[in-house]
Motif scaffolding. Sequence first.
Motif, mmCIF file in Angstrom:
data_model
loop_
_atom_site.group_PDB
_atom_site.id
_atom_site.type_symbol
_atom_site.label_atom_id
_atom_site.label_comp_id
_atom_site.label_asym_id
_atom_site.label_seq_id
_atom_site.Cartn_x
_atom_site.Cartn_y
_atom_site.Cartn_z
ATOM 1 N N VAL A 1 0.817 -1.215 0.000
ATOM 2 C CA VAL A 1 0.000 0.000 0.000
ATOM 3 C C VAL A 1 0.852 1.266 0.000
ATOM 4 O O VAL A 1 0.326 2.368 0.171
ATOM 5 N N CYS A 2 2.172 1.115 -0.198
ATOM 6 C CA CYS A 2 3.036 2.301 -0.302
ATOM 7 C C CYS A 2 2.812 2.978 -1.649
ATOM 8 O O CYS A 2 2.831 2.330 -2.695
ATOM 9 N N ILE A 3 2.581 4.285 -1.640
ATOM 10 C CA ILE A 3 2.341 5.033 -2.881
ATOM 11 C C ILE A 3 3.536 5.887 -3.269
ATOM 12 O O ILE A 3 3.463 6.673 -4.222
ATOM 13 N N GLY A 4 4.648 5.777 -2.547
ATOM 14 C CA GLY A 4 5.857 6.499 -2.927
ATOM 15 C C GLY A 4 5.811 7.989 -2.705
ATOM 16 O O GLY A 4 6.553 8.730 -3.343
ATOM 17 N N CYS A 5 4.963 8.437 -1.794
ATOM 18 C CA CYS A 5 4.814 9.886 -1.602
ATOM 19 C C CYS A 5 6.001 10.514 -0.890
ATOM 20 O O CYS A 5 6.197 11.728 -0.947
ATOM 21 N N LYS A 6 6.791 9.722 -0.180
ATOM 22 C CA LYS A 6 7.976 10.171 0.562
ATOM 23 C C LYS A 6 7.637 11.079 1.740
ATOM 24 O O LYS A 6 8.493 11.797 2.251
ATOM 25 N N ALA A 7 6.381 11.049 2.185
ATOM 26 C CA ALA A 7 6.027 11.824 3.375
ATOM 27 C C ALA A 7 6.835 11.370 4.579
ATOM 28 O O ALA A 7 7.183 12.170 5.448
ATOM 29 N N CYS A 8 7.149 10.069 4.642
ATOM 30 C CA CYS A 8 7.933 9.550 5.765
ATOM 31 C C CYS A 8 9.333 10.133 5.771
ATOM 32 O O CYS A 8 9.888 10.436 6.835
#
Length: 344
Positions: free
Chosen positions: A34-41
């Motif tokens: 479910v990772c969308i690659g948004c890089k918020a982390c």
Amino acid sequence: MAGPNSLYGPLDPAPDAGYVDAPPRMGFFTDTSVCIGCKACEVACKEWNLIPDDGFNLLGTSYDNTGGLTANSWRHVAFIEQPAADRGGATDTPGAFAGLPVGPPASAQTAAIGAGTPQDTGTQPGVDALAATGTSQFLGMPGSDLPGRTMDAPRTDFRWLMMSNVCKHCTHAACLDVCPTGALFRTEFGTVVVQEDICNGCGYCIPACPYGVIDQRKEDGRAWKCTLCYDRIGDGLTPACAKACPTQSIQYGELDELRSRAAHRLEKLQEQGETSARLYGHDPADGVGGDGAFFLLLDEPEVYGLPPDPVVTTKDLPDMWKRAGLAALTMVAATVAAFAGRRR
């Protein structure tokens, strides 16, 4: 530091490190499906821990801008572009990825933002028009289709695998074994933390890590890595990366509960036909005694740049010290015998 006898069997690391009445072991479960690659982390980690900026230059081979875990990137979202041919099928095999997890679909608003390309004349399609047709593609970058994110039908010949990588907080942590100053220590939550004010920059921990996580900062030579937000979890707060994750790909909690949750998620994915899904780093019987940060992967670990069979690099230290001791005693005995012989 783990005792020498604990390197070969199950271990509860905090009590082993001397904590009496230690709280439950805490950790991360990262569900890459479910990772969308948004890089918020990545951003949240930098902001909370005051990590210097890094990775503004695109690598030229991927949309990824950080490339890996470093002293200035304690969380790294990997982008793995995977055509069907990489799964054993012919290139552009129709339906090769049909039904496999590709992440949540884009909203009409997101699609509108991504629909502009360098060839546009300056006008963007309206959100209302996109919502009405329901056929616009979500373009992750200008002029590029983000695989699996069409609003009408996903691509089935290509997919992006995404994974937010981090320090594994190993049960048997070799970095602890080799640190000569005590800069690396085991917390009461079972995690592993570097104390930057004690680190002397010797670098012994870097080759000791079986995952290649720890890195030295060029400016001062000291070692840096994820602390699992030790300052936050001590106050009952969620680590910054897990707090910022919009899809709950990064989940934080008691490690035993996370393992149970991960097993249930894996079972569901396999029931849905994702036969390549697997857990990584969850098994206490593996080469590092299980990880405090483990993952659900959609392909082989090597695809994500992870070692398939990680082993604690200091596992042979007890035997090495025994052999060195025996060798030293043998030399001493030989020396004494030689002097005794000369006196006679």
